[in-house]
Enzyme design. Sequence first.
Site, PDB file in Angstrom:
ATOM      1  N   TYR A   1       0.663  -1.251   0.228  1.00 33.12           N
ATOM      2  CA  TYR A   1      -0.024   0.123  -0.059  1.00 33.12           C
ATOM      3  C   TYR A   1       0.768   1.339   0.047  1.00 33.12           C
ATOM      4  CZ  TYR A   1      -4.433   2.593   1.036  1.00 33.12           C
ATOM      5  OH  TYR A   1      -5.397   3.389   1.230  1.00 33.12           O
TER       6      TYR A   1
ATOM      7  N   LYS B   1      -1.958   9.417   0.485  1.00 34.42           N
ATOM      8  CA  LYS B   1      -3.217   9.726   1.591  1.00 34.42           C
ATOM      9  C   LYS B   1      -2.514  10.406   2.850  1.00 34.42           C
ATOM     10  CE  LYS B   1      -6.902   7.400  -0.012  1.00 34.42           C
ATOM     11  NZ  LYS B   1      -8.109   7.978  -0.153  1.00 34.42           N
TER      12      LYS B   1
END
Length: 150
Positions: free
Chosen positions: A53, A60
Amino acid sequence: TLTTPTATADRSFAVAVHPLLASAPRLAGLMAGRPGRIIAVTSTGARRVVPRYAGAGIAKAALEALVRYLAAELAGQGITVNAVSAAKLDKGDGSMPAELAKTLAARTPGGRLTTPEDIADVVSLLCADEAGWLQGQILTVDGGLGLLAG
């Protein structure tokens, strides 16, 4: 070694950061002269390492930084900027392996995974007049999953 190709990270930034960065001036203009709300959706992967991720996680994290900067810039105009952060979502479409869903639900004090409706409910709360003094905050909506070690 870092396993995130630049192209993956670039796409993640294009999806997570660029829309808010590009639209913030227009949004502020549309809310001129009255209170307003800007709410971003992020993930716990911005603050915790999640396998495979990295591209999305750093994007993010940048989105969360942007929320704080925009909050400081727009507060004087009566516009609040906050974000809602979610852990793994149960979208109800079977996209998550059943065993993973079961394991995560069992680890969650709330006894189930977060749903899109849970996120929408918190967004609604942030839009309430009573939330007008919340500024630059990242609210985690995960049923308590992030509270537990391991």
